[in-house]
Write an enzyme that holds these catalytic residues in place. Structure first.
Site, short mmCIF file in Angstrom:
data_model
loop_
_atom_site.label_atom_id
_atom_site.label_comp_id
_atom_site.label_asym_id
_atom_site.label_seq_id
_atom_site.Cartn_x
_atom_site.Cartn_y
_atom_site.Cartn_z
N ARG A 1 57.29 39.00 35.17
CA ARG A 1 57.27 40.44 35.00
C ARG A 1 58.69 40.82 34.56
NH1 ARG A 1 53.63 39.73 39.81
NH2 ARG A 1 51.56 40.13 38.98
N ARG B 1 44.22 43.28 43.89
CA ARG B 1 45.14 44.44 43.81
C ARG B 1 44.39 45.68 44.30
NH1 ARG B 1 50.00 44.32 40.58
NH2 ARG B 1 49.13 42.57 39.47
N THR C 1 43.40 38.14 33.83
CA THR C 1 43.68 38.52 35.22
C THR C 1 42.50 38.13 36.09
OG1 THR C 1 43.94 40.34 36.79
CG2 THR C 1 42.93 40.91 34.71
N ASP D 1 46.64 45.15 31.84
CA ASP D 1 46.93 46.45 31.21
C ASP D 1 48.43 46.66 30.95
OD1 ASP D 1 44.34 47.25 30.99
OD2 ASP D 1 44.34 48.48 32.80
N ASP E 1 41.61 39.77 38.56
CA ASP E 1 41.14 40.98 39.24
C ASP E 1 39.93 41.67 38.58
OD1 ASP E 1 43.30 40.60 40.91
OD2 ASP E 1 44.59 41.99 39.82
N ARG F 1 32.21 33.61 66.26
CA ARG F 1 33.26 34.60 66.10
C ARG F 1 32.92 35.62 65.02
NH1 ARG F 1 38.25 30.31 65.92
NH2 ARG F 1 38.81 30.45 68.11
N ILE G 1 45.82 31.00 46.69
CA ILE G 1 44.91 29.89 46.36
C ILE G 1 43.89 30.37 45.31
CG2 ILE G 1 43.26 30.33 48.23
CD1 ILE G 1 43.04 27.34 48.64
N GLY H 1 50.45 38.49 36.25
CA GLY H 1 50.00 37.40 37.13
C GLY H 1 49.29 36.31 36.33
N GLU I 1 28.39 39.97 55.89
CA GLU I 1 27.69 41.04 56.62
C GLU I 1 28.18 42.42 56.19
OE1 GLU I 1 27.66 40.23 60.74
OE2 GLU I 1 26.96 42.22 61.30
N ASP J 1 40.00 43.93 36.51
CA ASP J 1 40.25 45.38 36.54
C ASP J 1 40.68 45.93 35.18
OD1 ASP J 1 42.68 44.11 36.50
OD2 ASP J 1 43.62 45.37 38.02
N LYS K 1 22.46 38.12 65.84
CA LYS K 1 23.44 37.48 64.97
C LYS K 1 24.52 36.79 65.81
CE LYS K 1 24.69 38.51 60.27
NZ LYS K 1 25.16 37.16 60.13
P1 ADP Z 1 49.61 43.10 34.04
O1 ADP Z 1 49.84 42.76 32.61
O2 ADP Z 1 48.88 42.02 34.76
O3 ADP Z 1 49.02 44.48 34.22
P2 ADP Z 1 52.20 44.16 34.91
O4 ADP Z 1 51.70 45.54 35.09
O5 ADP Z 1 53.11 43.56 35.92
O6 ADP Z 1 51.02 43.08 34.79
O7 ADP Z 1 52.90 44.12 33.47
C1 ADP Z 1 53.45 42.92 32.96
C2 ADP Z 1 54.69 43.25 32.16
O8 ADP Z 1 54.35 44.04 31.02
C3 ADP Z 1 55.74 44.09 32.89
O9 ADP Z 1 56.58 43.32 33.71
C4 ADP Z 1 56.52 44.67 31.73
O10 ADP Z 1 57.44 43.75 31.20
C5 ADP Z 1 55.41 44.90 30.69
N1 ADP Z 1 54.97 46.30 30.72
C6 ADP Z 1 54.20 46.90 31.65
N2 ADP Z 1 54.04 48.20 31.38
C7 ADP Z 1 54.74 48.47 30.26
C8 ADP Z 1 54.99 49.62 29.46
N3 ADP Z 1 54.46 50.81 29.78
N4 ADP Z 1 55.76 49.49 28.37
C9 ADP Z 1 56.29 48.29 28.04
N5 ADP Z 1 56.09 47.16 28.74
C10 ADP Z 1 55.34 47.23 29.83
O1 F6P Z 2 46.78 40.57 39.51
C1 F6P Z 2 46.53 39.35 40.15
C2 F6P Z 2 47.04 39.40 41.57
O2 F6P Z 2 46.82 38.14 42.17
C3 F6P Z 2 46.44 40.52 42.42
O3 F6P Z 2 45.14 40.22 42.87
C4 F6P Z 2 47.46 40.64 43.51
O4 F6P Z 2 47.50 41.95 44.04
C5 F6P Z 2 48.76 40.36 42.78
O5 F6P Z 2 48.42 39.67 41.59
C6 F6P Z 2 49.74 39.54 43.56
O6 F6P Z 2 50.87 39.38 42.77
P1 F6P Z 2 52.09 38.42 43.10
O7 F6P Z 2 52.05 37.33 42.08
O8 F6P Z 2 53.28 39.30 42.87
O9 F6P Z 2 51.96 37.93 44.48
#
Ligand code: ADP
Ligand code: F6P
Length: 325
Positions: free
Chosen positions: A76, A175, A129, A107, A131, A166, A255, A15, A191, A133, A218
């Site tokens: 991806r 995610r 990212t 990751d 996120d 409301r 957004i 992303g 809240e 995360d 409230k």
């Molecule tokens: P993020 O990098 O945000 O975690 P994804 O998990 O979608 O996003 O991974 C991005 C891209 O990285 C994947 O579409 C794929 O091409 C590559 N990728 C993910 N996992 C692996 C893996 N275990 N080995 C090789 N390439 C990977």
């Molecule tokens: O990882 C960033 C993120 O925006 C997440 O918060 C969300 O779950 C996901 O990507 C949405 O991905 P897509 O681009 O496939 O809509």
């Protein structure tokens, strides 16, 4: 000391996140300052396999530090998960003379970088990212902009929610992680903040809370729901039926992924981009750059991927303490 690499490539994967452009710019300009050739790989690993590789010079990255998204595009790529795909990618990089690679992503993207490193391409990952995360770092490129965008949206929804007395369920991205929800929930004075890491599914408890705070005076209610829990629209219907309070659900959505990066995202992404190039020049490979305890640091990719992360308990406790109980 001579640089350990001669030509570096940079790609964005997974992303997009605001600040990625600032990181690309820093990679390009630090690389050039160190006498390296710099190439951009378009559309992540997908563009790599399609050999979408362009030369980058100083001016290729002019006027981008203030822009969200990524000028290199992102994608991806399923094929790159296979051994054949990874071998093909490494061969293409070698054919283009690229001996060092900076991968900006999450990751999944780091896993891909690790595979290329095993095939002889020095590779460094930068955490990109919204996120937050990624376990090895307290900061990821894009998070700061995303929480500010989400907070701004929540503030706006609060105005209309208050005017109509409301209840508003506002769903934010992340995610399966609740960092965006926690930060903008506290910052917008929500809240209740429902986090995938903590939510026990006790909707009746939430309904009781809304009823009690309404009874106590409230006039409106802001509930932040994380994407990892989801179902905001049906939740709103059930809350309205159970409380008799008009309830609306808003999913803020993509957004949160766009917009001009904040100063922090531009600054930290610039430092991380520069650091990635320095690591490559020193001959380092299979490293991820992170920000921990006030310092920019780097970890072995596999160690970084094995780390675990959770919502800071103290922040979660505070989020509960600051609301009507
Ligand atoms: P993020 O990098 O945000 O975690 P994804 O998990 O979608 O996003 O991974 C991005 C891209 O990285 C994947 O579409 C794929 O091409 C590559 N990728 C993910 N996992 C692996 C893996 N275990 N080995 C090789 N390439 C990977
Ligand atoms: O990882 C960033 C993120 O925006 C997440 O918060 C969300 O779950 C996901 O990507 C949405 O991905 P897509 O681009 O496939 O809509």
């Amino acid at each position: 000391m001579a640089n350990a690499v001669t030509t570096i490539g940079v790609l964005t994967s997974g992303g997009d996140a605001p600040g990625m452009n600032a990181a690309i710019r820093a990679v390009v300009r630090t690389g050039l300052a160190k006498g390296l050739k710099v190439k951009g790989i378009m559309r992540g690993y997908s563009g790599l396999l399609n050999e979408e590789i362009v030369d980058l010079d100083f001016f290729s990255v002019s006027d981008i530090i203030s822009r969200g998204g990524t000028i290199l595009y992102t994608a991806r790529c399923e094929e790159f998960r296979t051994e054949e795909g990874q071998k093909k990618g490494a061969e293409i990089l070698k054919r283009h003379g690229i001996d060092g690679l900076v991968v900006i992503g999450g990751d999944g993207s780091f896993n891909g970088a690790c595979k290329l490193a095993n095939l002889g391409i020095n590779a460094i990952g930068l955490p990109g990212t919204i996120d937050l995360d990624i376990a090895c770092t307290d900061y990821t490129i894009g998070f700061d902009t995303a929480i500010n965008t989400a907070m701004d949206a929540i503030d706006k929804i609060r105005d209309t929610s208050a005017s109509h007395e409301r209840c508003s369920i506002i769903e934010v991205m992340g995610r399966s992680a609740g960092y965006i929800a926690l930060w903008c929930g506290i910052a917008a004075g929500a809240e209740a903040i429902l986090l995938p890491e903590r939510y026990d599914g006790n909707e009746q408890g939430l309904i009781n809370k809304i009823l009690e705070s309404r009874k106590a005076g409230k006039k409106h209610h802001i509930i932040i729901n994380a994407e990892g829990i989801g179902h905001s629209a049906s939740m709103a219907k059930r809350i309205e039926a159970a409380t008799g309070i008009e309830t609306r659900a808003t999913i803020i959505g993509h957004i949160q992924r766009g917009g001009n990066p904040t100063c922090k995202d531009r600054m930290y992404a610039s430092i991380m981009g520069a650091k990635a190039v320095e690591l490559l020049c020193e001959g380092k490979t299979k490293r991820v750059v992170g920000y921990l305890n006030g310092d920019f640091v780097d970890f072995d990719i596999n160690e970084a991927l094995a780390m675990k992360k959770d919502i800071p308990e103290y922040q979660y406790e505070i989020s509960k303490m600051l609301v009507h109980r």
